[in-house]
Design an enzyme around this catalytic site. Sequence first.
Site, PDB file in Angstrom:
ATOM      1  N   LYS A 124       0.866  -1.187   0.000  1.00 59.67           N
ATOM      2  CA  LYS A 124       0.000   0.000   0.000  1.00 59.67           C
ATOM      3  C   LYS A 124       0.896   1.228   0.000  1.00 59.67           C
ATOM      4  CE  LYS A 124      -4.490   0.725   0.186  1.00 59.67           C
ATOM      5  NZ  LYS A 124      -5.589  -0.184  -0.145  1.00 59.67           N
ATOM      6  N   ASP A 164      -7.125   4.138  -4.557  1.00 60.11           N
ATOM      7  CA  ASP A 164      -7.764   3.979  -3.244  1.00 60.11           C
ATOM      8  C   ASP A 164      -8.421   5.346  -2.991  1.00 60.11           C
ATOM      9  OD1 ASP A 164      -7.658   1.859  -0.838  1.00 60.11           O
ATOM     10  OD2 ASP A 164      -7.611   3.839   0.059  1.00 60.11           O
ATOM     11  N   ASN A 238     -15.797   6.045  -4.943  1.00 57.18           N
ATOM     12  CA  ASN A 238     -15.601   4.961  -5.933  1.00 57.18           C
ATOM     13  C   ASN A 238     -16.332   3.683  -5.530  1.00 57.18           C
ATOM     14  OD1 ASN A 238     -13.800   6.584  -7.218  1.00 57.18           O
ATOM     15  ND2 ASN A 238     -11.962   5.603  -6.392  1.00 57.18           N
ATOM     16  N   VAL A 239     -16.188   3.344  -4.251  1.00 58.91           N
ATOM     17  CA  VAL A 239     -16.675   2.054  -3.785  1.00 58.91           C
ATOM     18  C   VAL A 239     -18.187   2.070  -3.576  1.00 58.91           C
ATOM     19  CG1 VAL A 239     -16.559   0.470  -1.821  1.00 58.91           C
ATOM     20  CG2 VAL A 239     -14.460   1.453  -2.760  1.00 58.91           C
ATOM     21  N   ALA A 240     -18.678   3.125  -2.908  1.00 59.07           N
ATOM     22  CA  ALA A 240     -20.106   3.191  -2.579  1.00 59.07           C
ATOM     23  C   ALA A 240     -20.970   3.183  -3.838  1.00 59.07           C
ATOM     24  CB  ALA A 240     -20.397   4.431  -1.739  1.00 59.07           C
TER      25      ALA A 240
END
Length: 445
Positions: A124, A164, A238-240
């Site tokens: 990461k 991310d 991005n994820v939601a």
Amino acid sequence: MEVKKIMQDLEQKHPGEAEYLQAVKEVLISIKDVYNQHPEFEKAKIIERIVEPERILTFRVPWVDDKGEVHVNIGYRVQFNSAIGPYKGGLRFHPSVNLSILKFLGFEQTFKNSLTTLPMGGGKGGSDFSIRGKSDNEVMRFCQAFMTELFKVIGPETDIPAGDIGVGAREIGYLFGMYKKLTHQWNGVITGKGLEWGGSRIRPEATGFGALYFVNQMLQTHNIDIKGKTIAVSGFGNVAWGAVTKATQLGAKVITISGPDGYIYDPDGICGEKIDYMLELRATGNDVCAPYAEMFSGAKFIPNKRPWEVKCDIALPCATQNELNGNDADILLANHPICVAEVSNMGCTAEAVEKFVKAKQLFAPGKAVNAGGVATSGLEMTQNAIRLSWSSDEVDEKLHQIMHSIHEQCVKYGKLNDGYIDYVKGANIAGFMKVANAMMAQGIV
Ligand code: GLU
């Protein structure tokens, strides 16, 4: 293995790294019993080795803003574990980024990547840089400055970064452009690329889609249909948005989303043009959600609060680490949700996780639920390596298979005698065993 003793040593060695210590402790508690059945692990000091990153790079990132003023940020790459494949994991650009956050994320990534069944180690990186309020040119200059250091330690067979929080398609483009210029090489060194230049179909949505495939399987295992269920989502990044889209496609109704300003409650369901509206709002650099309530009647904006007080069937934290605490867990549990699944990395505090597991709540951790993102990055690497581009159906089918396999691994290692599936334990043991066995085979390195 004595968890208490190992944690004491780690706390001394890495004082103040709260998130990293939290992530390690959760894994150690889960794997303790299995670990103690393997004296050869203890002899080879697998735990002492697995909790330390193989390598950390820290560097200065100086850049000039549009007014000519000079700024200095800190850049990092934590190369955590390469036992089962090259380091793989995203870059986070956010003011909260520090070594503790990136070490926790790199540690989690190691086990998450192991669960995907693909050959990827864990890593990461990122910076304490904030994209908020920056012009395109400023973001470009920052990404270029960041890459002039990062390029030395990454490569398609060495370490493959991705996005991310704060790193999306735009940032990936600028980072890739600079890598190419510095190395004179066009290769799949970064994932999350644009479709025209080596990216994979479904990658932008993959984390959210994969999460819903996983949640759906959790429900099916308990003979519950997702159709008609209400879902509380936090975040709208991005994820939601992938999660909201797939939940709606599967027939569920998403009733909340949130931003740093508060949350939106929309009992009519957040779907279709409402998602498009929020995406457009975000694209203008605006990450607040209050304007949604002015735009769509029936929706309510609740300032400075998180959506866990809303009664729902399924709760999906999709924003950031430790966004759901012990108090939120109590409120949620009182409303008897069917399922709680972390879509963000370590979205729940240790106290909240403990409460869910103790209450035998159907609950799953981020490293299993959100692994579809990095899994699709793995599929992007494969397509780059064979110089082919798969159709959406092909990628989606593989994503389905991978999420199915992760679910099976969780059940295999997490099913307790009373039938309760402890997904936290299952995911940690399954992820750990593969990495530990690979480390054993490769000697003391
Ligand atoms: N940042 C994402 C994660 O937390 C994706 C990483 C990747 O695609 O390499 O898993």
